[in-house]
Motif scaffolding. Structure first.
Motif, PDB file in Angstrom:
ATOM      1  N   ASP A  25      -6.135   4.507   3.867  1.00  0.00           N
ATOM      2  CA  ASP A  25      -5.558   3.428   4.403  1.00  0.00           C
ATOM      3  C   ASP A  25      -5.926   2.956   5.451  1.00  0.00           C
ATOM      4  O   ASP A  25      -5.791   3.873   6.627  1.00  0.00           O
ATOM      5  CB  ASP A  25      -3.998   3.566   4.352  1.00  0.00           C
ATOM      6  CG  ASP A  25      -3.151   2.602   4.857  1.00  0.00           C
ATOM      7  OD1 ASP A  25      -3.784   1.394   5.058  1.00  0.00           O
ATOM      8  OD2 ASP A  25      -2.103   2.684   5.118  1.00  0.00           O
ATOM      9  N   ARG A  33       2.098   2.601   3.444  1.00  0.00           N
ATOM     10  CA  ARG A  33       2.901   1.807   4.324  1.00  0.00           C
ATOM     11  C   ARG A  33       4.221   1.787   3.449  1.00  0.00           C
ATOM     12  O   ARG A  33       4.999   1.718   4.481  1.00  0.00           O
ATOM     13  CB  ARG A  33       2.215   0.403   4.348  1.00  0.00           C
ATOM     14  CG  ARG A  33       0.853   0.530   5.216  1.00  0.00           C
ATOM     15  CD  ARG A  33       0.497  -1.039   5.495  1.00  0.00           C
ATOM     16  NE  ARG A  33       0.384  -2.079   4.611  1.00  0.00           N
ATOM     17  CZ  ARG A  33      -0.642  -2.522   3.964  1.00  0.00           C
ATOM     18  NH1 ARG A  33      -1.961  -1.503   4.148  1.00  0.00           N
ATOM     19  NH2 ARG A  33      -0.920  -3.215   2.860  1.00  0.00           N
ATOM     20  N   ASN A  42       4.567  -1.233   8.685  1.00  0.00           N
ATOM     21  CA  ASN A  42       4.546  -1.828   7.357  1.00  0.00           C
ATOM     22  C   ASN A  42       4.884  -3.055   7.249  1.00  0.00           C
ATOM     23  O   ASN A  42       5.291  -4.012   8.229  1.00  0.00           O
ATOM     24  CB  ASN A  42       5.445  -1.080   6.528  1.00  0.00           C
ATOM     25  CG  ASN A  42       6.815  -1.007   7.038  1.00  0.00           C
ATOM     26  OD1 ASN A  42       7.806  -1.918   6.871  1.00  0.00           O
ATOM     27  ND2 ASN A  42       7.431   0.165   7.586  1.00  0.00           N
ATOM     28  N   ASP A  94       5.070  -4.473   1.804  1.00  0.00           N
ATOM     29  CA  ASP A  94       5.473  -2.892   1.403  1.00  0.00           C
ATOM     30  C   ASP A  94       7.110  -2.789   1.324  1.00  0.00           C
ATOM     31  O   ASP A  94       7.457  -1.992   0.579  1.00  0.00           O
ATOM     32  CB  ASP A  94       5.035  -2.178   2.581  1.00  0.00           C
ATOM     33  CG  ASP A  94       3.391  -2.560   3.033  1.00  0.00           C
ATOM     34  OD1 ASP A  94       2.703  -2.232   2.189  1.00  0.00           O
ATOM     35  OD2 ASP A  94       3.236  -2.787   4.017  1.00  0.00           O
ATOM     36  N   HIS A 124       0.983  -1.231   0.005  1.00  0.00           N
ATOM     37  CA  HIS A 124       0.153   0.109   0.140  1.00  0.00           C
ATOM     38  C   HIS A 124       1.161   1.150   0.065  1.00  0.00           C
ATOM     39  O   HIS A 124       2.144   1.147   0.704  1.00  0.00           O
ATOM     40  CB  HIS A 124      -0.960   0.017   1.328  1.00  0.00           C
ATOM     41  CG  HIS A 124      -1.966   1.214   1.248  1.00  0.00           C
ATOM     42  ND1 HIS A 124      -1.738   2.446   1.252  1.00  0.00           N
ATOM     43  CD2 HIS A 124      -3.254   1.059   0.912  1.00  0.00           C
ATOM     44  CE1 HIS A 124      -2.672   3.085   1.445  1.00  0.00           C
ATOM     45  NE2 HIS A 124      -3.922   2.367   1.061  1.00  0.00           N
TER      46      HIS A 124
END
Length: 282
Positions: A119, A32, A43, A47, A29
């Motif tokens: 997020d 992250r 994270n 990530d 993401h």
């Protein structure tokens, strides 16, 4: 999930899964990954793998992330010193040191800030980390930049910000996640259309125009879902067309009013991030 603390409002999406249930640890993401590049710990393996792949293609990417963060802090400080007391920060990212409200409220404790991100990790951290001075107020909305009307109409935004008074719209390192077919220019105009004259737009945007073709090819290879859209200085300027650019205009984030930052300063090529502040005039 929603709740109210001292000077803090955290609002989730009604009827949707909780923040923890919405986290997919198997897919990288942007928030992250950015946290990882900044040296954070919020994270997951996906990530870190994605961040490492980008760093292999662009070894200075961690420097770029740090410079972009410093750009955000300098612009908030500058606008707070100009008398701006309200900030709408979209694409907040995972909270870290010297967030928008901390920089603004250090100059004027009555400053008000609304953070927006989609997020669930950011939402999970918001209550604990996005505190406010007693005089000010900080709210967090779980929302998406691609739905600007929902952001502007949100009751917690309206309860926190006075949209008859100037607002600094912060779009730092997020516009490059809006594809051309999603109409980034239109999104910007719908957001700014809700703000009064005297407001500001702060934006930073990745550009690959300074990179050799072999580097951009590697970066594009990591953009498998097509979500990322680097833009040239000219394309970035087009997004901001119609508003009054504050001196020094569109420049590298590493050079925007960075005279007080200790040398040496990184090159434009190493950072490959443009930044600008524009004043809304009617």
């Amino acid at each position: 999930m929603s709740g109210v603390g001292t000077g803090v409002v955290v609002t989730g999406r009604s009827g949707e899964l909780s923040a923890s249930d919405r986290i997919d640890t198997t897919v990288a993401h942007p928030a992250r990954r950015y946290n990882y590049l900044l040296g954070g710990k919020d994270n997951f393996a996906a990530d870190r793998e994605s961040g490492d792949a980008l760093a292999a293609a662009m070894p200075t990417i961690r420097l770029a992330a740090v410079e972009n963060r410093m750009f955000l802090q300098r612009t908030v400080r500058f606008l707070a010193q100009q008398g701006v007391r309200q900030f709408l920060d979209i694409g907040t990212g995972i909270p870290t040191a010297d967030n928008t409200h901390e920089v603004a409220q250090a100059i004027n404790p009555s400053s008000r800030v609304v953070y927006v991100d989609n997020d669930p990790i950011v939402l999970a951290h918001a209550r604990a980390l996005l505190s406010s001075t007693p005089e000010g107020r900080t709210a967090y909305l779980d929302a998406d930049l691609r739905e600007p009307e929902a952001i502007i109409a949100h009751p917690d935004l309206r309860a926190t910000l006075d949209l008859t008074q100037p607002v600094a719209l912060m779009l730092v390192a997020i516009l490059h996640f809006i594809r051309d077919d999603e109409d980034p220019k239109g999104i910007l105009r719908r957001l700014v259309g809700a703000l009064p004259a005297g407001s500001y737009v702060v934006a930073s945007h990745v550009t690959w125009e300074y990179m050799p073709p072999e580097v951009t090819a590697k970066l594009e290879a990591n953009n498998r879902d097509g979500r990322f859209r680097a833009r040239t200085t000219e394309q970035f300027a087009d997004l901001l067309d119609g508003w009054e650019l504050v001196d020094p205009g569109i420049v590298s984030v590493a050079r925007w009013r960075a005279d007080d930052v200790p040398p040496p300063r990184p090159s434009v090529q190493a950072v490959s991030f443009n930044g600008a502040v524009a004043r809304v005039v009617r």
